[in-house]
Design an enzyme around this catalytic site. Structure first.
Site, PDB file in Angstrom:
ATOM      1  N   TRP A 161      17.200   2.000   0.735  1.00  0.00           N
ATOM      2  CA  TRP A 161      17.648   3.160   1.511  1.00  0.00           C
ATOM      3  C   TRP A 161      16.700   3.550   2.636  1.00  0.00           C
ATOM      4  O   TRP A 161      17.086   4.276   3.552  1.00  0.00           O
ATOM      5  CB  TRP A 161      17.812   4.378   0.582  1.00  0.00           C
ATOM      6  CG  TRP A 161      16.589   4.672  -0.249  1.00  0.00           C
ATOM      7  CD1 TRP A 161      16.369   4.271  -1.529  1.00  0.00           C
ATOM      8  CD2 TRP A 161      15.429   5.410   0.146  1.00  0.00           C
ATOM      9  NE1 TRP A 161      15.132   4.705  -1.960  1.00  0.00           N
ATOM     10  CE2 TRP A 161      14.540   5.409  -0.949  1.00  0.00           C
ATOM     11  CE3 TRP A 161      15.057   6.080   1.315  1.00  0.00           C
ATOM     12  CZ2 TRP A 161      13.296   6.042  -0.915  1.00  0.00           C
ATOM     13  CZ3 TRP A 161      13.823   6.711   1.359  1.00  0.00           C
ATOM     14  CH2 TRP A 161      12.951   6.695   0.255  1.00  0.00           C
ATOM     15  N   ASN A 162      15.444   3.109   2.596  1.00  0.00           N
ATOM     16  CA  ASN A 162      14.438   3.747   3.450  1.00  0.00           C
ATOM     17  C   ASN A 162      14.473   3.314   4.911  1.00  0.00           C
ATOM     18  O   ASN A 162      14.018   4.052   5.782  1.00  0.00           O
ATOM     19  CB  ASN A 162      13.039   3.554   2.859  1.00  0.00           C
ATOM     20  CG  ASN A 162      12.698   2.118   2.563  1.00  0.00           C
ATOM     21  OD1 ASN A 162      13.569   1.259   2.446  1.00  0.00           O
ATOM     22  ND2 ASN A 162      11.416   1.834   2.424  1.00  0.00           N
ATOM     23  N   LYS A 185      25.298  -5.338  -0.520  1.00  0.00           N
ATOM     24  CA  LYS A 185      25.334  -4.141  -1.359  1.00  0.00           C
ATOM     25  C   LYS A 185      24.253  -3.191  -0.833  1.00  0.00           C
ATOM     26  O   LYS A 185      23.070  -3.333  -1.131  1.00  0.00           O
ATOM     27  CB  LYS A 185      25.069  -4.505  -2.828  1.00  0.00           C
ATOM     28  CG  LYS A 185      24.677  -3.340  -3.748  1.00  0.00           C
ATOM     29  CD  LYS A 185      25.665  -2.209  -3.786  1.00  0.00           C
ATOM     30  CE  LYS A 185      25.191  -1.090  -4.699  1.00  0.00           C
ATOM     31  NZ  LYS A 185      24.156  -0.211  -4.099  1.00  0.00           N
ATOM     32  N   GLU A 265      11.616  -8.951  -1.902  1.00  0.00           N
ATOM     33  CA  GLU A 265      10.586  -8.117  -1.269  1.00  0.00           C
ATOM     34  C   GLU A 265      10.459  -6.881  -2.133  1.00  0.00           C
ATOM     35  O   GLU A 265      11.332  -6.004  -2.114  1.00  0.00           O
ATOM     36  CB  GLU A 265      10.984  -7.784   0.177  1.00  0.00           C
ATOM     37  CG  GLU A 265       9.841  -7.275   1.010  1.00  0.00           C
ATOM     38  CD  GLU A 265       9.802  -5.765   1.053  1.00  0.00           C
ATOM     39  OE1 GLU A 265       8.998  -5.185   0.283  1.00  0.00           O
ATOM     40  OE2 GLU A 265      10.567  -5.167   1.812  1.00  0.00           O
ATOM     41  N   ARG A 293       4.549   7.188   8.437  1.00  0.00           N
ATOM     42  CA  ARG A 293       5.829   6.721   8.967  1.00  0.00           C
ATOM     43  C   ARG A 293       6.881   6.856   7.875  1.00  0.00           C
ATOM     44  O   ARG A 293       6.667   6.452   6.731  1.00  0.00           O
ATOM     45  CB  ARG A 293       5.699   5.263   9.432  1.00  0.00           C
ATOM     46  CG  ARG A 293       6.898   4.741  10.194  1.00  0.00           C
ATOM     47  CD  ARG A 293       6.558   3.446  10.906  1.00  0.00           C
ATOM     48  NE  ARG A 293       6.176   2.400   9.982  1.00  0.00           N
ATOM     49  CZ  ARG A 293       6.890   1.287   9.785  1.00  0.00           C
ATOM     50  NH1 ARG A 293       8.029   1.100  10.430  1.00  0.00           N
ATOM     51  NH2 ARG A 293       6.475   0.364   8.955  1.00  0.00           N
ATOM     52  N   GLU A 396       2.697   3.323  -6.916  1.00  0.00           N
ATOM     53  CA  GLU A 396       3.210   3.424  -5.552  1.00  0.00           C
ATOM     54  C   GLU A 396       3.723   4.843  -5.324  1.00  0.00           C
ATOM     55  O   GLU A 396       4.627   5.302  -6.025  1.00  0.00           O
ATOM     56  CB  GLU A 396       4.323   2.406  -5.329  1.00  0.00           C
ATOM     57  CG  GLU A 396       4.742   2.276  -3.890  1.00  0.00           C
ATOM     58  CD  GLU A 396       5.714   1.128  -3.647  1.00  0.00           C
ATOM     59  OE1 GLU A 396       5.821   0.676  -2.502  1.00  0.00           O
ATOM     60  OE2 GLU A 396       6.368   0.689  -4.615  1.00  0.00           O
ATOM     61  N   SER A 456       4.683  -4.695  10.967  1.00  0.00           N
ATOM     62  CA  SER A 456       6.039  -5.251  10.971  1.00  0.00           C
ATOM     63  C   SER A 456       6.444  -5.727  12.359  1.00  0.00           C
ATOM     64  O   SER A 456       6.219  -5.045  13.361  1.00  0.00           O
ATOM     65  CB  SER A 456       7.034  -4.186  10.489  1.00  0.00           C
ATOM     66  OG  SER A 456       6.709  -3.763   9.181  1.00  0.00           O
TER      67      SER A 456
END
Length: 490
Positions: A161-162, A185, A265, A293, A396, A456
């Site tokens: 979702w992020n 999905k 991932e 971020r 996390e 990234s």
């Protein structure tokens, strides 16, 4: 923000159903689920809730379309992806507003995500025509070796979702470039952006006379039940998942039944190392990017700050001052820098981690509390005096909390950095070439930022080691994940 503050034209044309074989429709059970705005906790969209039978229909479509799509010339696949890239960029403001509505991130960040997500389409449009092969004489001299690459086949893409546009394009673009058809999905928390991207791909493909069924999307609140029959189906040949290590382990077990090609991932626990010779001002600016971020809701977010004893205090003071000055507000508010967390469960988790650290002696330099509603907001927080075994260090966080742990030597810094089952991203700040080289050589992570808080890039390989996953996305490796290598001896 509510759906009515989005562009009326955008809202009127947003798909909310399932995309199967090039057609939008309701779930077979006619059920729907609500998508809520994290900044208000109010529902903004009703989306079709797919069933396992719907997922099988989507795989039927992907399987049926696979031979025709595989036969489409690489140049035509490339041009389709390039056209989708152009359309996404041309609609960047609308798409950014949609990301802000369902994911909560500030509009400036949402616009940056649109550009980043679109870049995967442009990159893999360029890679689509570069499926390299090999012809050579065998060392014995007795025959020729021919090596080529073929599309692996229908692929299941499970996205988080992020980063709702980037996570979709990072998987869909290389799959299509390689000649694979897909079933997507998306997360039930942020499905709308994926649905819009899928509609843009569908309409561009239809306008070019290309096969329908190359991209199928099944939003659902029942992730496990919906995807399980696909893992049992021999027609599925590939799964790509971004999410938690726990779920990734479950999916790998399921993938073993039919020996599926798997890209995973998974979770992270990124160290951010500040060596004693670091430029502290640069380190603080990098830390703001690496930590805050998307309000810290990123798998590559700096999770623990390892700072040398000699500079721990000045770094903590500079960093906490910068963090305390950040504007926390709904993403639509001008000047907003830190948006809400995705839901109430996320706020509760972050609150629990901060409270636990404080109870065990950590000092809260700034922040430390949830903000009054509406919405799911938590203050950007800096903690110091944190022990290396504190939960806020070993778990996390996925929120705007930065725990600072002091170290005394380079050896200790490397040991602390590697003292985790995870190895996705890491960051190190130093003005010493020797220290930078050691960090590059010895830190156990798939991605390492040296004097950079952002790693990234669509043209770079994204992925981790250890419990952070398998395979890579982006770069040349991203398309190879969707290809089989075939060797012919003549």
């Amino acid at each position: 923000m509510t759906a009515t503050t989005l562009s009326p034209t955008l809202v009127a044309h947003l798909p909310t159903g399932l995309l199967i074989d090039g057609h939008w429709g309701p779930a077979s059970g006619r059920a729907t689920f609500e998508v809520t705005d994290p900044a208000t906790a109010e529902p903004i969209f009703d989306v079709s809730d797919a069933t396992p039978a719907d997922a099988v229909r989507a795989l039927d479509a992907a399987h049926a379309a696979a031979p025709a799509w595989r036969a489409v010339p690489p140049r035509e696949r490339s041009e389709l992806l390039r056209a989708v890239f152009v359309r996404l960029i041309s609609r960047a403001d609308d798409i950014a507003a949609l990301i802000t509505a369902e994911a909560g991130k500030p509009l400036a960040e949402a616009r940056a995500e649109v550009v980043y997500g679109a870049e995967f389409l442009r990159w893999f449009a360029e890679q689509a025509v570069r499926a390299d092969g090999l012809v050579r004489t065998a060392p014995s001299g007795g025959n020729k070796q021919y090596v080529s690459r073929r599309p692996v086949g229908p692929s299941l893409l499970i996205t988080p979702w992020n980063f709702p546009i980037a996570m979709a394009t990072r998987k869909i673009a290389p799959a299509l470039a390689a000649g694979c058809t897909v079933v997507v999905k998306p997360s039930e928390l942020t499905p709308m952006t994926t649905l819009l991207v899928a509609e843009i791909i569908r309409s561009e493909a239809a306008g070019r006379g290309l096969p329908t069924g190359i991209v199928n999307v099944v939003p659902s609140t029942q992730a496990g039940p919906v995807t399980e029959p696909l893992f049992d189906d021999p027609r599925l040949r590939k799964v790509s998942f971004t999410g938690s290590t726990r779920v990734g382990q479950i999916l790998l077990t399921q993938a073993s039944k039919n020996v599926l090609r798997s890209s995973m991932e998974l979770g992270g626990n990124a160290p951010f190392i500040v060596f004693e010779d670091a430029d502290l001002d640069a380190a603080v600016q990098g830390a703001l990017v690496a930590k805050l971020r998307n309000s810290g809701q990123s798998c590559v977010a700096a999770n623990r700050f390892l700072v040398h004893d000699a500079v721990a205090r000045p770094f903590a003071e500079k960093f906490s001052a910068a963090v305390g000055a950040m504007v926390t507000a709904p993403g639509t508010q001008p000047g907003a820098q830190v948006g809400p967390l995705i839901n109430e469960a996320a706020v509760e988790k972050v609150t629990d981690l901060v409270d636990d650290a404080a109870a065990h002696g950590a000092q809260v330099l700034t922040g430390g509390s949830r903000l009054d509603g509406p919405g799911h907001f938590f203050e950007p927080t800096v903690l110091t005096g944190v022990s290396a075994d504190a939960r806020v260090v070993t778990e996390e966080i996925f929120g705007p909390v930065a725990p600072i742990v002091a170290f005394g030597s380079d050896d200790e810094a490397i040991e602390l950095a590697n003292g985790t089952p995870f190895g996705l991203a890491s960051y190190a700040y130093t003005t010493s070439l020797a220290r930078a080289q050691r960090a590059m050589d010895e830190i156990e992570a798939g991605m390492i930022g040296i004097n950079r808080g952002l790693v990234s890039d669509a043209s770079a390989p994204f992925g981790g080691v250890k419990a952070s996953g398998l395979g890579r996305e982006g770069a040349e490796a991203g398309m190879e994940e969707y290809q089989e290598t075939v060797y012919v001896a003549m």
